[in-house]
Design an enzyme around this catalytic site. Structure first.
Site, PDB file in Angstrom:
ATOM      1  N   ASP A  93      29.485 -22.919  -5.567  1.00 14.21           N
ATOM      2  CA  ASP A  93      28.149 -23.760  -4.992  1.00 14.21           C
ATOM      3  C   ASP A  93      27.854 -24.555  -6.142  1.00 14.21           C
ATOM      4  O   ASP A  93      27.434 -25.729  -6.018  1.00 14.21           O
ATOM      5  CB  ASP A  93      27.069 -22.615  -4.703  1.00 14.21           C
ATOM      6  CG  ASP A  93      27.365 -22.016  -3.271  1.00 14.21           C
ATOM      7  OD1 ASP A  93      28.267 -22.534  -2.689  1.00 14.21           O
ATOM      8  OD2 ASP A  93      26.610 -21.070  -2.778  1.00 14.21           O
ATOM      9  N   ARG A 115      16.190 -14.228 -14.401  1.00 13.73           N
ATOM     10  CA  ARG A 115      15.680 -15.632 -13.744  1.00 13.73           C
ATOM     11  C   ARG A 115      14.511 -16.349 -14.543  1.00 13.73           C
ATOM     12  O   ARG A 115      14.672 -17.653 -14.738  1.00 13.73           O
ATOM     13  CB  ARG A 115      15.260 -15.602 -12.145  1.00 13.73           C
ATOM     14  CG  ARG A 115      16.328 -15.090 -11.220  1.00 13.73           C
ATOM     15  CD  ARG A 115      17.615 -15.726 -11.654  1.00 13.73           C
ATOM     16  NE  ARG A 115      18.776 -15.166 -10.565  1.00 13.73           N
ATOM     17  CZ  ARG A 115      19.937 -15.545 -10.738  1.00 13.73           C
ATOM     18  NH1 ARG A 115      20.520 -15.985 -11.864  1.00 13.73           N
ATOM     19  NH2 ARG A 115      20.872 -15.074  -9.814  1.00 13.73           N
ATOM     20  N   ASP A 130      16.015 -15.216  -5.625  1.00 10.60           N
ATOM     21  CA  ASP A 130      16.191 -16.018  -6.642  1.00 10.60           C
ATOM     22  C   ASP A 130      15.523 -17.380  -6.692  1.00 10.60           C
ATOM     23  O   ASP A 130      14.959 -17.944  -7.672  1.00 10.60           O
ATOM     24  CB  ASP A 130      17.520 -16.253  -6.861  1.00 10.60           C
ATOM     25  CG  ASP A 130      17.991 -14.762  -7.705  1.00 10.60           C
ATOM     26  OD1 ASP A 130      17.123 -14.077  -8.344  1.00 10.60           O
ATOM     27  OD2 ASP A 130      19.175 -14.460  -7.156  1.00 10.60           O
ATOM     28  N   SER A 188      29.037 -11.682  -2.652  1.00 10.13           N
ATOM     29  CA  SER A 188      27.980 -12.389  -3.747  1.00 10.13           C
ATOM     30  C   SER A 188      27.625 -11.494  -4.751  1.00 10.13           C
ATOM     31  O   SER A 188      27.284 -10.854  -4.609  1.00 10.13           O
ATOM     32  CB  SER A 188      27.072 -12.884  -2.902  1.00 10.13           C
ATOM     33  OG  SER A 188      26.017 -13.475  -3.727  1.00 10.13           O
TER      34      SER A 188
HETATM   35  N1  ARG Z   1      18.537  -8.647  -4.337  1.00  9.35           N
HETATM   36  C1  ARG Z   1      18.341  -8.753  -5.784  1.00  9.35           C
HETATM   37  C2  ARG Z   1      17.522  -9.522  -6.358  1.00  9.35           C
HETATM   38  O1  ARG Z   1      16.646 -10.024  -5.563  1.00  9.35           O
HETATM   39  C3  ARG Z   1      19.781  -9.368  -6.202  1.00  9.35           C
HETATM   40  C4  ARG Z   1      20.169 -10.755  -5.936  1.00  9.35           C
HETATM   41  C5  ARG Z   1      21.516 -10.868  -6.465  1.00  9.35           C
HETATM   42  N2  ARG Z   1      21.981 -12.269  -6.006  1.00  9.35           N
HETATM   43  C6  ARG Z   1      23.586 -12.346  -5.595  1.00  9.35           C
HETATM   44  N3  ARG Z   1      24.017 -13.371  -5.761  1.00  9.35           N
HETATM   45  N4  ARG Z   1      24.274 -11.280  -5.457  1.00  9.35           N
HETATM   46  O2  ARG Z   1      16.982  -9.413  -7.272  1.00  9.35           O
END
Ligand code: ARG
Length: 415
Positions: free
Chosen positions: A14, A94, A123, A174
């Site tokens: 991506d 983040r 995110d 992912s």
């Molecule tokens: N659900 C988790 C969060 O919101 C992890 C998100 C992780 N992203 C991924 N691309 N797997 O912090």
């Protein structure tokens, strides 16, 4: 000279496509910024790839120490677990990434920053809210939220533009990783009834394949910060890496969480967080020994608030500052050591000690040396139970349905 955008670049499909897309759609020169938060990648290869795909500059920042000092350890001191389960690895990284994006945007004189998040997750919220807090003048572009391409279309776009497609693009999952944990979603995991297949896990051994002998580990804390393992001093980054390996080998740290996202979706998330699991457990064990009952009780509420704040992208809020001040203050006496046993997917506290321990053997013991005055309990119980006794006499004993009606409605009579 065209204007610049600083893109948070992972080297994945991506964000690689995003480099081209930002140039095409927005006519922006892309500065690719890759942030090392302990995800053990080939950073120079990622850098090369960014340039090959068309970035005008590719930077890598080693942010592991910053991450541990300002994000991971405060979360540990708080005992932050989202919904009691998720140690917040992704969520904690983040705001740091947002801060570094803004810093580089300033250095580069860029007018925008970009990230690879979709419009369905948490995110995007964390990035956008953090960037807006730190640099309200910067434009934020989230290509994957805008371009409306499916996975297949993204791959086709990559092929058309000669963008190398990473082998990980064929992975059904992912994944996001950093020192504090690995987050895995998508593929078969979207069926909440399906047990995660073995190939999901790369940090932790399956408990049934873990060593047949338990391993003991002793973690030393100073004011709520882990500083030694088995008596050996270690810096935070090394200590966490070491524990990820050790606990992972024993199958500790697998989490299966049906989670409430901020954007209203329930999603099934798998986490691997061996070091976080062990450290959070050990830290709470030490607090149980060094904090009073009311401190522990109050701190549990703060932990919940703090976890929500982190999860919901509100890192750069004054509430964070206020809660952090409390959390830090609460750690003054959280110094000592905790011993754990790692065995077949479990980590168990088997011992704890502290120079500031509130545990008094002379009060707890049933053996000789007991200094607890048992006769004092009589007066204590008299006063403690006084309101219950008073209320029972006036209301409960005279209840027409009988005093036991307080235990619930009667069963309907048969017949
Ligand atoms: N659900 C988790 C969060 O919101 C992890 C998100 C992780 N992203 C991924 N691309 N797997 O912090």
């Amino acid at each position: 000279m065209s204007d610049k955008v600083v893109l948070a670049y992972s080297g994945g499909l991506d964000t690689s496509v995003a480099i081209k897309w930002l140039k095409e759609k927005y006519k922006l020169d892309v500065v690719a910024l890759t942030i090392d938060v302990g995800n053990e990648r080939e950073f120079s290869a990622i850098q090369q790839k960014a340039l090959k795909v068309g970035a005008v500059k590719a930077l890598v920042i080693d942010a592991k120490e910053l991450f541990v000092k300002y994000f991971v350890f405060p979360a540990l001191q708080a005992n932050a677990l989202y919904e009691g389960q998720y140690p917040l690895a992704t969520a904690l990284s983040r705001p740091l990434m947002a801060k570094l994006l803004v810093d580089v945007a300033r250095e580069e004189g860029a007018s925008a920053v970009a990230h690879g998040c979709t419009g369905k997750g948490n995110d995007q919220v964390r990035f956008d809210v953090s960037v807006n807090a730190l640099a309200p003048d910067l434009k934020i572009i989230a290509p994957a939220r805008e371009w409306g391409m499916t996975r297949e279309e993204t791959i086709a776009y990559a092929q058309k533009h000669d963008i190398p497609i990473p082998i990980t693009a064929s992975s059904p999952y992912s994944i996001d990783e950093n020192l504090w944990g690995k987050s895995i979603e998508c593929g078969v995991l979207e069926d909440p009834w399906a047990e995660p297949p073995d190939d999901v896990f790369t940090w932790t051994k399956s408990p049934d394949q873990a060593p047949d002998k338990p391993q003991y580990v002793e973690i030393g804390f100073e004011k709520g910060i882990p500083v030694t393992i088995d008596g050996q001093e270690m810096n935070g980054v090394t200590l966490i890496q070491h524990l990820n390996e050790l606990a992972g080998k024993h199958g500790v740290g697998r989490i299966d969480h049906l989670e409430n996202r901020l954007v209203g979706i329930k999603s099934r998330e798998i986490y691997e967080a061996p070091a976080a699991t062990v450290l959070l457990q050990a830290h709470q064990a030490l607090e149980a020994m060094t904090l009073s009952k009311s401190q522990v009780r109050f701190k549990q509420k703060v932990a919940g608030e703090y976890a929500d704040l982190i999860y919901n992208g509100l890192w750069f809020s004054q509430l964070n500052r206020d809660l952090s001040a409390y959390i830090l203050s609460s750690q003054r006496y959280v110094t000592g050591a905790v011993r754990l046993k790692l065995f077949k997917g479990n980590s168990t506290i088997v011992g704890r000690k502290s120079p500031h321990s509130l545990y008094r053997l002379s009060l707890a013991t049933y053996d000789k040396g007991d200094q607890f005055d048992q006769s004092a309990s009589v007066g204590f119980i008299h006063l403690w139970g006084l309101p219950v006794k008073t209320q029972a006499q006036v209301q409960l004993l005279g209840d027409e349905e009988g005093p036991l009606s307080i235990m619930g409605p009667k069963e309907p009579e048969e017949g």
